[in-house]
Motif scaffolding. Structure first.
Motif, PDB file in Angstrom:
ATOM      1  N   UNK A 149       1.000  -1.457  -0.374  1.00  0.00           N
ATOM      2  CA  UNK A 149       0.023   0.344  -0.196  1.00  0.00           C
ATOM      3  C   UNK A 149       0.776   1.035  -0.110  1.00  0.00           C
ATOM      4  N   UNK A 150       0.685   2.272  -1.064  1.00  0.00           N
ATOM      5  CA  UNK A 150       1.058   3.162  -1.054  1.00  0.00           C
ATOM      6  C   UNK A 150       0.537   4.206  -1.522  1.00  0.00           C
ATOM      7  N   UNK A 151       0.877   5.338  -2.551  1.00  0.00           N
ATOM      8  CA  UNK A 151       0.767   5.788  -3.443  1.00  0.00           C
ATOM      9  C   UNK A 151      -0.467   5.819  -4.188  1.00  0.00           C
ATOM     10  N   UNK A 152      -0.161   4.717  -4.779  1.00  0.00           N
ATOM     11  CA  UNK A 152      -1.200   3.638  -5.458  1.00  0.00           C
ATOM     12  C   UNK A 152      -2.672   3.620  -4.787  1.00  0.00           C
ATOM     13  N   UNK A 153      -2.408   3.180  -3.457  1.00  0.00           N
ATOM     14  CA  UNK A 153      -3.667   2.698  -3.271  1.00  0.00           C
ATOM     15  C   UNK A 153      -4.692   3.919  -3.002  1.00  0.00           C
ATOM     16  N   UNK A 154      -4.054   5.095  -2.335  1.00  0.00           N
ATOM     17  CA  UNK A 154      -4.594   6.249  -2.126  1.00  0.00           C
ATOM     18  C   UNK A 154      -4.722   6.420  -3.190  1.00  0.00           C
ATOM     19  N   UNK A 155      -4.662   7.077  -4.379  1.00  0.00           N
ATOM     20  CA  UNK A 155      -5.208   7.556  -5.159  1.00  0.00           C
ATOM     21  C   UNK A 155      -6.614   6.072  -5.805  1.00  0.00           C
ATOM     22  N   UNK A 156      -6.645   5.201  -5.711  1.00  0.00           N
ATOM     23  CA  UNK A 156      -7.593   4.462  -5.635  1.00  0.00           C
ATOM     24  C   UNK A 156      -8.909   4.968  -5.246  1.00  0.00           C
ATOM     25  N   UNK A 157      -8.222   4.928  -3.941  1.00  0.00           N
ATOM     26  CA  UNK A 157      -8.825   4.602  -2.220  1.00  0.00           C
ATOM     27  C   UNK A 157     -10.029   6.416  -3.057  1.00  0.00           C
ATOM     28  N   UNK A 158      -8.898   7.225  -3.381  1.00  0.00           N
ATOM     29  CA  UNK A 158      -9.783   8.725  -4.239  1.00  0.00           C
ATOM     30  C   UNK A 158     -10.713   8.730  -4.998  1.00  0.00           C
ATOM     31  N   UNK A 159     -10.280   8.624  -6.194  1.00  0.00           N
ATOM     32  CA  UNK A 159     -11.530   7.588  -7.148  1.00  0.00           C
ATOM     33  C   UNK A 159     -12.824   7.124  -6.451  1.00  0.00           C
ATOM     34  N   UNK A 160     -12.087   6.464  -6.348  1.00  0.00           N
ATOM     35  CA  UNK A 160     -13.198   5.305  -4.997  1.00  0.00           C
ATOM     36  C   UNK A 160     -14.769   6.778  -4.669  1.00  0.00           C
ATOM     37  N   UNK A 161     -14.109   7.158  -4.116  1.00  0.00           N
ATOM     38  CA  UNK A 161     -14.614   8.185  -3.381  1.00  0.00           C
ATOM     39  C   UNK A 161     -15.578   9.330  -3.902  1.00  0.00           C
ATOM     40  N   UNK A 162     -14.908   9.738  -4.584  1.00  0.00           N
ATOM     41  CA  UNK A 162     -15.088  10.996  -5.695  1.00  0.00           C
ATOM     42  C   UNK A 162     -16.833  10.506  -6.819  1.00  0.00           C
ATOM     43  N   UNK A 163     -15.953   8.822  -7.420  1.00  0.00           N
ATOM     44  CA  UNK A 163     -17.172   9.167  -8.236  1.00  0.00           C
ATOM     45  C   UNK A 163     -18.196   9.832  -8.135  1.00  0.00           C
ATOM     46  N   UNK A 164     -18.776   9.338  -7.012  1.00  0.00           N
ATOM     47  CA  UNK A 164     -20.224   8.784  -6.955  1.00  0.00           C
ATOM     48  C   UNK A 164     -20.820  10.438  -7.191  1.00  0.00           C
ATOM     49  N   UNK A 165     -19.862  11.531  -6.022  1.00  0.00           N
ATOM     50  CA  UNK A 165     -20.152  12.695  -6.258  1.00  0.00           C
ATOM     51  C   UNK A 165     -21.024  14.129  -7.804  1.00  0.00           C
ATOM     52  N   UNK A 166     -19.388  12.890  -8.507  1.00  0.00           N
ATOM     53  CA  UNK A 166     -19.246  13.665  -9.955  1.00  0.00           C
ATOM     54  C   UNK A 166     -20.541  13.145 -10.599  1.00  0.00           C
ATOM     55  N   UNK A 167     -21.404  12.260 -10.722  1.00  0.00           N
ATOM     56  CA  UNK A 167     -22.865  11.220 -11.341  1.00  0.00           C
ATOM     57  C   UNK A 167     -23.569  12.344 -10.262  1.00  0.00           C
ATOM     58  N   UNK A 168     -24.089  12.387  -9.322  1.00  0.00           N
ATOM     59  CA  UNK A 168     -24.763  13.365  -8.832  1.00  0.00           C
ATOM     60  C   UNK A 168     -24.468  15.069  -9.293  1.00  0.00           C
ATOM     61  N   UNK A 169     -23.669  14.929  -9.713  1.00  0.00           N
ATOM     62  CA  UNK A 169     -23.654  16.059  -9.936  1.00  0.00           C
ATOM     63  C   UNK A 169     -24.019  17.057 -11.547  1.00  0.00           C
ATOM     64  N   UNK A 170     -23.877  15.767 -12.625  1.00  0.00           N
ATOM     65  CA  UNK A 170     -23.864  14.871 -13.645  1.00  0.00           C
ATOM     66  C   UNK A 170     -24.808  15.132 -14.097  1.00  0.00           C
ATOM     67  N   UNK A 171     -26.124  14.400 -13.232  1.00  0.00           N
ATOM     68  CA  UNK A 171     -27.007  13.446 -13.782  1.00  0.00           C
ATOM     69  C   UNK A 171     -28.452  14.817 -14.133  1.00  0.00           C
ATOM     70  N   UNK A 172     -28.392  15.742 -13.120  1.00  0.00           N
ATOM     71  CA  UNK A 172     -29.569  16.419 -12.956  1.00  0.00           C
ATOM     72  C   UNK A 172     -29.409  17.661 -14.011  1.00  0.00           C
TER      73      UNK A 172
END
Length: 287
Positions: A149-172
């Protein structure tokens, strides 16, 4: 009676804001204190901001935080935009269950998300490292690396919890768009990608920008999920601040926290100003 109720409401609202923001204002004030005390004011000074920028550990944490936040924002914005378009193209009976699943990471506690991602990475890396050890022992041509675990896992984790916010902003924005525009563009000879670039993208651009700003804001001040997924080789600014609080609280923490608060405040102000302008434009078009 109405005047009394209105006065009480204003007093109550003022007390709520004082309760919420008085500690932050106190922190900001003492970040400019000439002394090292957090209770005694000894004059105005920028000493702690100067020492902050000379602190190599803090600057490395700032670099890691900005790099992770920017990369996660870009990747999550692209993935979330196309996911929102996919949801928009689905039938309602399929779209609603998937949207419910999309909302789970936002409703879920951060510690649950962080621990679950940590366990996922540990399990996957354990299997991979066993396979790499067997493969390296069986042949000597290709050496498979061990994963940690390091920078790669940190980046994947941030992408994971960011995607739902983008979907909710673009959907409307997709639901506000006229469905006939895409069909008309394709009837006039556009390919799907040309219709996406010339018709869909301009219509949903405000939602994409709002989603990106929200994702960046959520990513830059995240601590819990980063703490469980960063490992020992990467450290974000929030993690560094947490490590500094284990010892004597340095006024540098006040300076870091002030800069972080101002950054998030500016981003939120940009999001709100954009939404207000879009609302005014919609009202002008209707009138």
């Amino acid at each position: 009676m109405k005047r009394n109720n209105s006065l009480l409401n204003r007093v109550f609202m003022a007390l709520v804001f004082v309760f919420l923001y008085a500690p932050i204002f106190l922190l900001i004030i003492f970040s400019f204190n000439a002394g090292s005390s957090n209770t005694v004011w000894k004059g105005f000074s920028l000493e702690w901001y100067g020492k902050l920028f000379q602190n190599r550990l803090i600057m490395q944490s700032v670099y890691t935080t900005l790099l992770v936040s920017l990369l996660a924002t870009v990747i999550a914005t692209v993935a979330g935009t196309f996911a929102a378009i996919g949801f928009y193209a689905m039938r309602r009976k399929f779209r609603e269950p998937l949207m419910t699943v999309n909302n789970i990471p936002m409703m879920n506690a951060d510690i649950v998300t962080g621990v679950s991602l940590c366990l996922l990475f540990v399990a996957f890396f354990g299997l991979w490292n066993d396979f790499a050890q067997w493969c390296n022992a069986a042949q000597g041509f290709i050496r498979l690396p061990r994963l940690t675990m390091g920078f790669g896992t940190l980046l994947i984790a941030h992408i994971t919890f960011n995607i739902p916010y983008v979907i909710l902003s673009v959907g409307p924005k997709l639901r506000q768009m006229d469905k006939n525009l895409v069909d008309a563009a394709m009837d006039l000879g556009c390919t799907w990608m040309q219709a996406f670039r010339k018709v869909i993208l301009p219509e949903i651009k405000p939602g994409i920008v709002s989603g990106a700003l929200t994702a960046f804001t959520m990513s830059i001040d995240d601590f819990v999920i980063s703490y469980f997924t960063a490992g020992s080789s990467a450290s974000t600014l929030a993690m560094t601040i947490y490590g500094m609080t284990k010892k004597r609280v340095s006024p540098q923490i006040n300076a870091i926290s002030t800069l972080l608060f101002v950054t998030v405040l500016v981003l939120l102000a940009i999001v709100n100003i954009r939404e207000a302008r879009q609302e005014r434009l919609r009202e002008q078009r209707r009138s």
